[in-house]
Each structure stands twice: as C-alpha cells, then as structure tokens.
Design an enzyme around this catalytic site. Structure first.
Site, PDB file in Angstrom:
ATOM      1  N   GLY A   1      21.602  30.718  -1.614  1.00 20.07           N
ATOM      2  CA  GLY A   1      21.484  31.454  -2.867  1.00 20.07           C
ATOM      3  C   GLY A   1      21.653  32.960  -2.731  1.00 20.07           C
ATOM      4  O   GLY A   1      22.568  33.449  -2.057  1.00 20.07           O
TER       5      GLY A   1
ATOM      6  N   ASP B   1       8.308  30.164   8.785  1.00 17.09           N
ATOM      7  CA  ASP B   1       7.436  29.823   7.666  1.00 17.09           C
ATOM      8  C   ASP B   1       6.674  31.082   7.279  1.00 17.09           C
ATOM      9  O   ASP B   1       5.828  31.574   8.040  1.00 17.09           O
ATOM     10  CB  ASP B   1       6.472  28.706   8.080  1.00 17.09           C
ATOM     11  CG  ASP B   1       5.603  28.231   6.925  1.00 17.09           C
ATOM     12  OD1 ASP B   1       5.577  28.902   5.868  1.00 17.09           O
ATOM     13  OD2 ASP B   1       4.926  27.192   7.090  1.00 17.09           O
TER      14      ASP B   1
ATOM     15  N   GLY C   1      11.219  33.195  -1.523  1.00 17.01           N
ATOM     16  CA  GLY C   1      10.197  32.878  -2.515  1.00 17.01           C
ATOM     17  C   GLY C   1      10.244  31.413  -2.888  1.00 17.01           C
ATOM     18  O   GLY C   1      11.257  30.736  -2.672  1.00 17.01           O
TER      19      GLY C   1
ATOM     20  N   TYR D   1       4.411  32.044 -10.051  1.00 15.21           N
ATOM     21  CA  TYR D   1       5.662  32.706  -9.705  1.00 15.21           C
ATOM     22  C   TYR D   1       5.803  34.024 -10.453  1.00 15.21           C
ATOM     23  O   TYR D   1       6.127  35.060  -9.855  1.00 15.21           O
ATOM     24  CB  TYR D   1       6.838  31.778 -10.041  1.00 15.21           C
ATOM     25  CG  TYR D   1       8.195  32.362  -9.713  1.00 15.21           C
ATOM     26  CD1 TYR D   1       8.704  32.270  -8.424  1.00 15.21           C
ATOM     27  CD2 TYR D   1       8.956  32.997 -10.687  1.00 15.21           C
ATOM     28  CE1 TYR D   1       9.957  32.795  -8.116  1.00 15.21           C
ATOM     29  CE2 TYR D   1      10.203  33.528 -10.389  1.00 15.21           C
ATOM     30  CZ  TYR D   1      10.699  33.430  -9.111  1.00 15.21           C
ATOM     31  OH  TYR D   1      11.931  33.959  -8.809  1.00 15.21           O
TER      32      TYR D   1
ATOM     33  N   LYS E   1       5.899  37.779  -8.676  1.00 17.42           N
ATOM     34  CA  LYS E   1       7.053  38.668  -8.788  1.00 17.42           C
ATOM     35  C   LYS E   1       6.679  39.981  -9.473  1.00 17.42           C
ATOM     36  O   LYS E   1       7.203  41.050  -9.118  1.00 17.42           O
ATOM     37  CB  LYS E   1       8.177  37.968  -9.551  1.00 17.42           C
ATOM     38  CG  LYS E   1       8.795  36.798  -8.788  1.00 17.42           C
ATOM     39  CD  LYS E   1       9.413  37.241  -7.471  1.00 17.42           C
ATOM     40  CE  LYS E   1      10.162  36.126  -6.772  1.00 17.42           C
ATOM     41  NZ  LYS E   1      10.815  36.552  -5.518  1.00 17.42           N
TER      42      LYS E   1
ATOM     43  N   ILE F   1      20.273  33.232 -12.570  1.00 18.52           N
ATOM     44  CA  ILE F   1      21.323  33.239 -11.564  1.00 18.52           C
ATOM     45  C   ILE F   1      21.632  31.804 -11.167  1.00 18.52           C
ATOM     46  O   ILE F   1      20.731  31.025 -10.871  1.00 18.52           O
ATOM     47  CB  ILE F   1      20.880  34.040 -10.323  1.00 18.52           C
ATOM     48  CG1 ILE F   1      20.377  35.423 -10.720  1.00 18.52           C
ATOM     49  CG2 ILE F   1      22.023  34.129  -9.318  1.00 18.52           C
ATOM     50  CD1 ILE F   1      21.395  36.304 -11.393  1.00 18.52           C
TER      51      ILE F   1
END
Length: 257
Positions: free
Chosen positions: A17, A65, A94, A163, A167, A196
């Site tokens: 990604g 990790d 993430g 999440y 962020k 994205i």
C-alpha cells in the site's frame, strides 16, 4: 531543481500500500531505504520487487512486530550497523480492525481492540521516534513524517473509534516532537490521506467506496503514489521550513478552514 542528498530512510509498514509506494519513491530519489512489515511473505515479496528495480544494496527489509519494543530496537540497530543512523523516518504502519459489517460500534468495542490499535498506531510510532531522535539531533538533520488519516481530522465515516483516535493523536505527538527537536534541523509533519485504493480498502465498486467517491470533489479515489509523493516532498531537503504541519491528501473530501 536543487540537488537532493542521498540519505538513509526508514519506512514502517513498507511492504504494501502507501508504505510500499513510499519506499519506491524514496529509492527513486536516490536514498537507501530500510523498511519493515509484520507479514513475512509480504516483506519478502516487496524486497524482491524493489531489489530488482533499485538494487539490493539500496534496500534493507525486515519483519517487525510494532507491538514488541525489543524488535523495534533491534531493527534500528540493524539499520545503523548496516549503513548509519536514519535521517528520514516515515511512520506509516497501522492497523484498522473491521468485521464483515465494518468496525464495531463504540459501545461494543472491546478494550483489547482499543489497546491493540493504539499500541501499534501510536505507541509504535512513538518508539520509532525515540529510536532516531537523539541521533538526528546529533547529525543536525532529520525528517519525520507520520501517516495519519482523514479519520483523525473530521468525523470518521468508515474507520473505527480506536483507529480515528490513534490517528488524531499523531498530530499531538508531532507537535511535541517539533518542540523536542527545535534548533537541530529536524522537521516533523503529518500526511493525512483520504480514501486511498489499496488492498485494505477493498474493491472500488463496494457500497462503502462508492459512498466515499460521492463525497470527494476530485471525483476519484486516491492512489498510494498520491500519498507517497507528498511524503517524499516532506522528507526532502527542500521542505526544511515546513514543520508541525498536517498535509491533507484527500481530493477535497475534507478541507479545513
């Protein structure tokens, strides 16, 4: 255009990604890049692909990790032993847990999920910064770029609570690092992508993605290369007066005043 000095860069979550596109962008600009991911197969595949394009000598890949601090320390020591201490750090790794119906609701979110997401997305980034900041101060140069999210900038449409919170917290971490690194040629910024198209976001034809597309004034989804270009600029020598900024890469879906 001013010549870009070749530097040592680290990209977390660099095996797929946005992270993979960022590794490719930095290699294309002449940097030596070390990256890690958690999935061993993804790391190996990315390493083979990038080595074929840019040369194995310019690349260092590991499986790490982020929830395990000892592995982070070992990785950065390996980078320093192999080349030198990194001058560029891109914190991209993430996690964003979702079930078949999407993220769990706030009231049903288990504490274990909250802790796991913040451990990787926020604490992992903090530990990576701790591993490099003193060395950057000593070198008199550094570029730190956090990959945030539109979910941390406005009311989240798709992402779960943990999440979005993780962020958003990266912006606070960035501001703290701006203060901690003042006067040492170091900049710390955040890139906040919108929708994205990666394997994580699923097919463009899905109902979730089509709803997102309708909200984007640019009338297209973003690509990993769109984000990597922004990261590449903020990591460059030319971006030395951009510090503590949040750069939204979302096609206009969120436009702050």
């Amino acid at each position: 255009m001013e010549t870009q000095k070749s530097r040592v860069a680290v990209v977390t979550g660099g095996s797929s990604g946005i992270g993979l596109a960022t590794v490719s962008t930095l290699l294309g600009r002449g940097h030596r890049v070390a990256f890690f991911g958690q999935n061993e197969e993804h790391v190996r595949t990315a390493q083979e692909e990038l080595s074929a394009r840019f040369g194995a000598g310019n690349l260092l890949a590991r499986t790490v990790d982020l929830a395990k601090g000892a592995q982070i320390d070992q990785f950065f020591q390996a980078v320093e032993d192999h080349w030198s201490a990194p001058e560029i750090l891109v914190c991209n790794a993430g996690i964003s847990p979702k079930g078949p119906a999407g993220p769990v609701s706030f009231s049903e979110m288990p504490l274990a999920e909250w802790n796991a997401v913040l451990c990787v997305n926020l604490t992992g980034s903090m530990l990576c910064c701790q591993a490099v900041l003193a060395k950057m101060r000593g070198m008199g140069f550094g570029r730190i770029v956090f990959v945030g999210s539109i979910a941390g900038r406005t009311v989240p449409k798709v992402a779960g609570t943990a999440y979005a919170a993780s962020k958003a917290a990266l912006a606070g971490l960035a501001r703290s690092l701006v203060a901690a690194s003042a006067g040492h040629g170091i900049t710390v910024n955040v890139v906040a992508p919108g929708r994205i198209m990666t394997a994580m976001t699923g097919p463009a034809e899905s109902a979730v993605n089509q709803a997102a597309l309708a909200r984007i004034p640019a009338r297209r989804f973003g690509t990993p290369d769109d984000v990597a270009a922004a990261i590449g600029f903020l990591a460059s020598d030319q971006a030395g007066f951009i510090n503590g900024a949040i750069l939204d890469v979302n096609g206009g879906e969120f436009a702050p005043p």
